[in-house]
Every structure is written in structure tokens, then in C-alpha cells.
Design a protein around this motif. Structure first.
Motif, PDB file in Angstrom:
ATOM      1  N   THR A  80     -11.359  38.711 -19.878  1.00  0.00           N
ATOM      2  CA  THR A  80     -11.477  37.536 -21.269  1.00  0.00           C
ATOM      3  C   THR A  80     -10.460  36.632 -21.008  1.00  0.00           C
ATOM      4  O   THR A  80      -9.387  36.627 -20.297  1.00  0.00           O
ATOM      5  CB  THR A  80     -11.556  38.356 -22.444  1.00  0.00           C
ATOM      6  OG1 THR A  80     -10.176  38.980 -22.633  1.00  0.00           O
ATOM      7  CG2 THR A  80     -12.671  39.528 -22.379  1.00  0.00           C
ATOM      8  N   SER A  81     -10.707  35.438 -21.963  1.00  0.00           N
ATOM      9  CA  SER A  81      -9.942  34.423 -21.930  1.00  0.00           C
ATOM     10  C   SER A  81      -8.440  34.657 -22.443  1.00  0.00           C
ATOM     11  O   SER A  81      -7.744  33.817 -22.745  1.00  0.00           O
ATOM     12  CB  SER A  81     -10.640  33.245 -22.479  1.00  0.00           C
ATOM     13  OG  SER A  81     -11.079  33.569 -23.857  1.00  0.00           O
ATOM     14  N   THR A  82      -8.355  36.092 -23.261  1.00  0.00           N
ATOM     15  CA  THR A  82      -7.414  36.518 -23.836  1.00  0.00           C
ATOM     16  C   THR A  82      -6.515  37.443 -23.072  1.00  0.00           C
ATOM     17  O   THR A  82      -5.604  37.865 -23.365  1.00  0.00           O
ATOM     18  CB  THR A  82      -7.842  37.118 -25.179  1.00  0.00           C
ATOM     19  OG1 THR A  82      -8.693  38.181 -24.898  1.00  0.00           O
ATOM     20  CG2 THR A  82      -8.338  36.257 -26.296  1.00  0.00           C
ATOM     21  N   GLY A  83      -7.198  37.538 -21.644  1.00  0.00           N
ATOM     22  CA  GLY A  83      -6.494  38.329 -20.784  1.00  0.00           C
ATOM     23  C   GLY A  83      -6.708  39.659 -20.813  1.00  0.00           C
ATOM     24  O   GLY A  83      -6.218  40.633 -20.018  1.00  0.00           O
ATOM     25  N   GLU A  84      -7.602  40.159 -21.616  1.00  0.00           N
ATOM     26  CA  GLU A  84      -8.115  41.699 -21.733  1.00  0.00           C
ATOM     27  C   GLU A  84      -9.053  41.955 -20.506  1.00  0.00           C
ATOM     28  O   GLU A  84      -9.777  41.084 -20.134  1.00  0.00           O
ATOM     29  CB  GLU A  84      -8.678  41.860 -22.993  1.00  0.00           C
ATOM     30  CG  GLU A  84      -7.804  41.553 -24.261  1.00  0.00           C
ATOM     31  CD  GLU A  84      -6.674  42.483 -24.394  1.00  0.00           C
ATOM     32  OE1 GLU A  84      -6.430  43.338 -23.560  1.00  0.00           O
ATOM     33  OE2 GLU A  84      -5.973  42.022 -25.396  1.00  0.00           O
TER      34      GLU A  84
END
Length: 609
Positions: free
Chosen positions: A478-482
Motif C-alpha cells: 500500500t501507499s503507507t508501506g504495509e
């Protein structure tokens, strides 16, 4: 050494394995097939099977094919497919098994890529559809039709001879000499991968590869001449070829050919197999049907959940696994003793599989923890394994007395496994393919100079057991790095009977979302509860429907990290199939096709947030 347990080390190739089996148990039941004309099951002994293969071998020898010729098999599971496969192997030819449900364009591509000399099909119409693609097939010399039309076959065209099976078999004289037998390092098959992205690749498997895998599996799963396998996975699937066909031959077990997937439920009850080799989809279908029947009866559902919970506790204790959390099965049913729960719930469920399964194998794709817990808790002797076409295919498996369903078991004897960069599982051993047909660059990308094969799967090895974490290429970031493994999440979502199929998305997005296909009966029930017309065009997009669907998805995904739980969903009615281009012949999602098709809907999911 008894007559029923010949020394398999004497068989270095598959023709030698068949010859050894025929000598060891000539009068044992080898194959069972439905006779449509007689309306009953008919059987073949190993001696009769050997004679049948000899007849087909002479026909191949008389066909004048070049040494090592590739011959494509486009047949349903049955005696013809077995006879052709064995005859090709005996004459040094290379079988190229094709998915009978694959599309004509894909089949034509494989015929051209493998430089196939002969094609064997059930119906002439199959060849016509392939020919209509316009694909140039300069190496193809002839087509054999096993079920020609009553009026006879049309005249040959384009220089390709077309013959009916009876005529092709008859053209070989009884004394036709056979070419030299194959060596262990000769090819036993070129099996094309499904191609979820791009063109399929031909995996070259040798006789030595197959014999090594068969012997290694026999060290873990031990069939006997008294066992009966029910064969319904396509023989174009390496899992079925090794585990459901050659393994049975090595053990002297009987293979009964299912009439069709549509009649599988009836065939299970008629054949009553003792060994079942399957993919998760079959277990999922049975589970969904059970939940569908129970959905209208709260007390029966409580009984079912109590039996699952009690059985699962018993299973974990027997396997030395951690005791499960004390959840579910509240109320009156929880107090019922296990023998009563077994009689009321487990026995009827197991009867759907014929009632005498000794081992049920699940492979080819991950099995949902929900499904595993249900069936193992209710007494189905279910074991999971792991493999891929490039490893012939079995790398590891659980056993009945060493069974942790959260893993795919321990590596087979003689097979090495390790974790490489990016947590990738790597495999080395005699089961690893020779390489990809005519693709040395692709081979070099996955197979290093020391023989280690990169599987493309992330994994961990805990106390000798392999736990698959997900496909490297399919891990969503994801764009949050998850990082989220979509396949596991999709399995969890489809554990709810409302959802027949699911696609998880979220690459470079702020959160995870899903596209899900609803099951008709469950959808109608939900719509009725919400006071909606299930057939109305916009009903699936109704806000209260989406809230209800998300609530059910959240329950199914309760075991995942919060960031992995979908926060938006798009519901659809049309199932994803091979025919509409959204599934591969081995029933894997074609993610790129699905994302492209639902692109606007996916964008809308994120635009609304």
C-alpha cells in the motif's frame, strides 16, 4: 519383498514402472471407468491395461513420428488419455498434456511453441476451433479423433491428416517394432504453466524427475493395492499426473475416472474412494453447500459449530498443536458429547465423500484455514502439500500423524529447501525441472548454477515445516508501506458463503479494497432481509448492502492485521471463469485482466474515500 510391493528402485523410467506393476499384480484392478452404453462402471486389470498400452504403442510406432516427437493430448481423464500417455512414453515420444477447457488460442500457441507433431482430441470440433485461430502449425502431421461424428470425419485440409481412433489403431500391424525405450534423463512431459500474466511456458520434466517425486511421496503417503483413487483433476495438471496417476501405478492402487465435475458428488458416493487428490475448490464447494443448507436453521447451525469446535479441539490435542481459543459453539449444543456430535454432524458430512476416505490431499493452491478447521475437526483425513509444475510438482506435504494445517508440511526425502533473499523459498533436488522449453533466459532467471530453483513464493520454515506467506509478485504494498498477501485474504473472504470469489486490490493505494462475486442464493437471502429486490440492477450498490457486505468481510478477516482488512467493496454477479478470461485453466485468478476490467469501479472505491 511381497508381490504387491515390488522394488521400485528397479524402475528408472515410467515405462519401466508400468512393466514392473503389470508383472507384480497382473490381476489387480488398475482402472475403472463409466460405461455409458452399459450404464455401469467397468474395470481393467493391470495386465489388460498393459495390453492396451501395447496396442497404442504400436500405432504410434507405425505413425512415423520423429524421435522425441511432441504429441499433444486434448482428452478428458480416462482410459484413452492413460493409454496414449503411456504409449508415448514407451516409444520415446514426449506428451504435451493440454487443458481440455483451455481456449483455442492458447491451445494453438502451445501446439506451435512445442512444435507438436501429432494432436489427439476427443471431438473433431475441438480441432476445428484450434484450426480457426489461423496459427501456423508447420510441424503438425496428423490429428487423431477418439470420438468421431456418426457421419464420419470431413476431408483433410491444409496438409494435416485427420483420422478416427479406430482407424489409427488398426493401421499398425501386430508385430510393429517399437523404437528404443527412453532413458531416465529423457523428457517425460512438457507441461505448460497456466500463464496468469503473459504467455505460458513449457516446463520440461524428465523420467528421472517424475520417478524421484513418486518415490519421495511414497515415503510420506503410502497407498496400497486396496486403495481406490477418484481421478477428476485434469491430467494436464502435474499435481494429478504425479499424485493421482503415477503414484497409484507405483502402489498398484485402482484409479476410477470420474464422469465429470458436474457428477462428482454422485461419483464420490458410487465409487467411495479411499484416496482423494483434489484442489481446495472442491472442499470449498462442499463447505458452501453445507452452510447453505444450515443457514435457515439456527439450532442446526449451533449443532454444526459445536461439532466443529469439539472436533477441532480433539484434532489439535492429537497432533500436539496449541489448544484453540475457547470460542464459538456457545449454548446448549456445547454440552453434547463428541460421539453424539460425530453421529449427528460429522458422519453425514463424511458420507458426502463416500464414507471411507483414508486420506484426502489438498494441493495446487492454498486451503482456507476456515475450511481446514471445519473438515479436520469433523474427521476428514485431510493433508495439505506444496509444489509447482517446475518441481514435478510435490515439494512438501503433511502426513496424517504429523499434520499442521497452517503449514504445507516438511520437505520430502531427498528435497532440500531454504529461504533466500526477500524470504523466497528455494528448492533443490532430483524433482527440479530440466528447464523451460526453448527459453534458456527464463530458465536461468529461476534456476541457478548450483541447482537451486527460485519458487516465487515467500515462506518461512519453522521447526522443519514450511509455511507459505504468499506470491512475491502478488504481494500488495500500500501507499503507507504495509504489505498484504492477497491470496490469503481472498481465501478468508470466500469462507463466507455470500462471496463465491474475491479479488483484493490496494497496490500503491491508501487502503485495501475488494471486488467480490456474490453467490446467488445467499445474495437473495441477504436482499430479502434488507427489504430489497435481489434482481434490481442497482441493488448490489445499495449503501445498506455494502455496509452488510463489509461487516461480513471484516468478520472473515478478523485474524488479519487491521491495515489488511478491506475498507471498501464492489459487488458483482457474474462469476469469473476460464471462458470469460478471468481464470486460468488451473483456476487461478488472472489479476491483471480483472483489475483492467473493473478499473473504473476500483477507482470509484478510492474516490469515495
Amino acid at each position: 519383498m511381497t508381490a504387491f510391493a515390488p522394488d521400485l528402485s528397479a524402475a528408472r523410467t515410467l515405462p519401466e514402472l508400468l512393466a514392473l506393476r503389470v508383472r507384480a499384480t497382473p490381476h489387480g484392478e488398475a482402472y475403472r471407468q463409466w460405461d455409458e452404453a452399459a450404464g455401469r462402471w467397468s474395470s481393467l486389470t493391470w495386465a489388460q491395461a498393459g495390453e492396451r498400452v501395447q496396442q497404442w504403442s504400436r500405432a504410434i510406432a507405425a505413425s512415423g513420428l520423429p524421435a522425441g516427437a511432441r504429441v499433444a493430448i486434448l482428452l478428458a481423464n480416462g482410459l484413452d488419455a492413460m493409454s496414449l500417455d503411456q504409449a508415448l512414453l514407451a516409444t520415446g515420444c514426449v506428451p504435451v498434456p493440454l487443458h481440455a477447457i483451455d481456449n483455442p488460442g492458447s491451445i494453438a500457441y502451445i501446439l506451435a511453441d512445442a512444435e507438436v507433431s501429432m494432436l489427439v482430441v476427443a471431438e473433431h470440433a475441438q480441432w476445428e476451433r484450434v484450426g480457426a485461430t489461423g496459427q501456423a502449425l508447420p510441424h503438425l502431421q496428423g490429428v487423431v479423433v477418439t470420438e468421431p461424428p456418426a457421419g464420419g470425419l470431413p476431408a483433410a485440409g491444409d496438409g494435416v491428416l485427420v483420422a478416427a481412433l479406430a482407424d489409427w489403431l488398426a493401421h499398425a500391424a501386430p508385430g510393429t517394432p517399437l523404437p528404443p525405450a527412453p532413458a531416465p534423463e529423457d523428457l517425460a512431459a512438457i507441461v505448460y504453466t497456466s500463464g496468469t500474466t503473459g504467455k505460458p511456458k513449457g516446463v520440461m520434466l524428465t523420467h528421472a524427475n517424475v520417478m524421484a517425486d513418486v518415490n519421495a511421496v511414497l515415503a510420506r503417503i503410502v497407498p496400497t493395492p486396496q486403495d481406490v483413487f477418484l481421478s477428476f483433476l485434469p491430467l494436464s495438471h502435474t499435481f494429478e499426473r504425479t499424485a493421482g496417476y503415477y503414484l497409484a501405478m507405483a502402489a498398484g492402487s485402482c484409479v476410477a475416472y470420474a464422469r465429470s465435475v458436474a457428477l462428482l458428488a454422485d461419483d464420490l458416493k458410487q465409487v467411495r474412494p479411499t484416496v482423494l487428490v483434489s484442489v481446495p475448490r472442491i472442499y470449498e464447494r462442499v463447505h458452501a453447500k453445507v452452510l447453505e443448507k444450515l443457514s435457515g436453521s439456527p439450532w442446526r447451525m449451533q449443532l454444526f459449530e459445536a461439532a466443529q469446535a469439539a472436533g477441532w479441539r480433539r484434532f489439535c490435542a492429537a497432533q500436539g498443536l496449541p489448544a484453540p481459543a475457547d470460542e464459538g459453539a456457545d449454548g446448549w449444543a456445547r454440552a453434547l458429547p463428541w460421539p453424539l456430535l460425530r453421529a449427528l454432524v460429522a458422519a453425514p458430512l463424511l458420507a458426502q465423500f463416500g464414507g471411507r476416505l483414508r486420506v484426502a490431499v489438498s494441493g495446487g493452491a492454498p486451503l482456507s484455514p476456515t475450511i481446514a478447521r471445519c473438515f479436520l475437526g469433523l474427521g476428514l483425513p485431510l493433508v495439505q502439500g506444496y509444489g509447482m509444475t517446475e518441481t514435478t510438482p510435490v515439494v512438501s506435504c503433511n502426513t496424517l500423524d504429523d499434520n499442521d494445517p497452517s503449514t504445507v508440511g516438511r520437505a520430502l526425502p531427498g528435497v532440500e529447501v531454504r529461504i533466500g533473499d526477500n524470504r523466497e523459498l528455494q528448492v533443490r533436488g532430483p524433482i527440479v525441472m530440466k528447464g523451460y522449453w526453448k527459453r534458456p533466459e527464463d530458465t536461468a532467471r529461476v534456476l541457478d548454477a548450483k541447482g537451486w530453483l527460485s519458487t516465487g513464493d515467500q515462506a518461512e520454515i519453522v521447526q522443519g515445516r514450511i509455511r507459505i506467506l504468499g506470491r512475491i509478485k502478488e504481494i500488495i504494498v500500500t501507499s503507507t508501506g504495509e504489505k498484504v498477501p492477497p491470496a490469503d485474504l481472498e481465501l478468508a473472504i470466500t469462507g463466507d458463503p455470500l462471496f463465491g470469489q474475491a479479488l483484493v486490490v490496494g497496490e500503491n493505494r491508501p487502503f485495501i479494497a475488494a471486488v467480490a462475486v456474490v453467490n446467488g442464493d445467499e445474495w437473495r437471502q441477504l436482499a430479502g432481509q434488507l427489504g430489497l429486490d435481489a434482481d434490481a440492477p442497482g441493488s448490489l450498490a445499495d449503501p445498506q448492502v455494502l455496509r452488510a457486505a463489509l461487516a461480513r468481510i471484516e468478520r472473515s478477516a478478523a485474524g488479519f492485521a487491521r491495515y489488511a482488512v478491506p475498507r471498501a467493496v464492489h459487488l458483482v454477479r457474474e462469476p469469473w471463469t476460464i471462458e470469460n478470461g478471468f481464470m486460468t485453466p488451473t483456476l487461478k485468478l488472472k489479476r491483471n485482466n480483472l483489475v483492467a476490467h473493473y478499473g473504473a469501479a476500483i477507482e470509484a472505491l478510492y474516490a469515495r474515500r
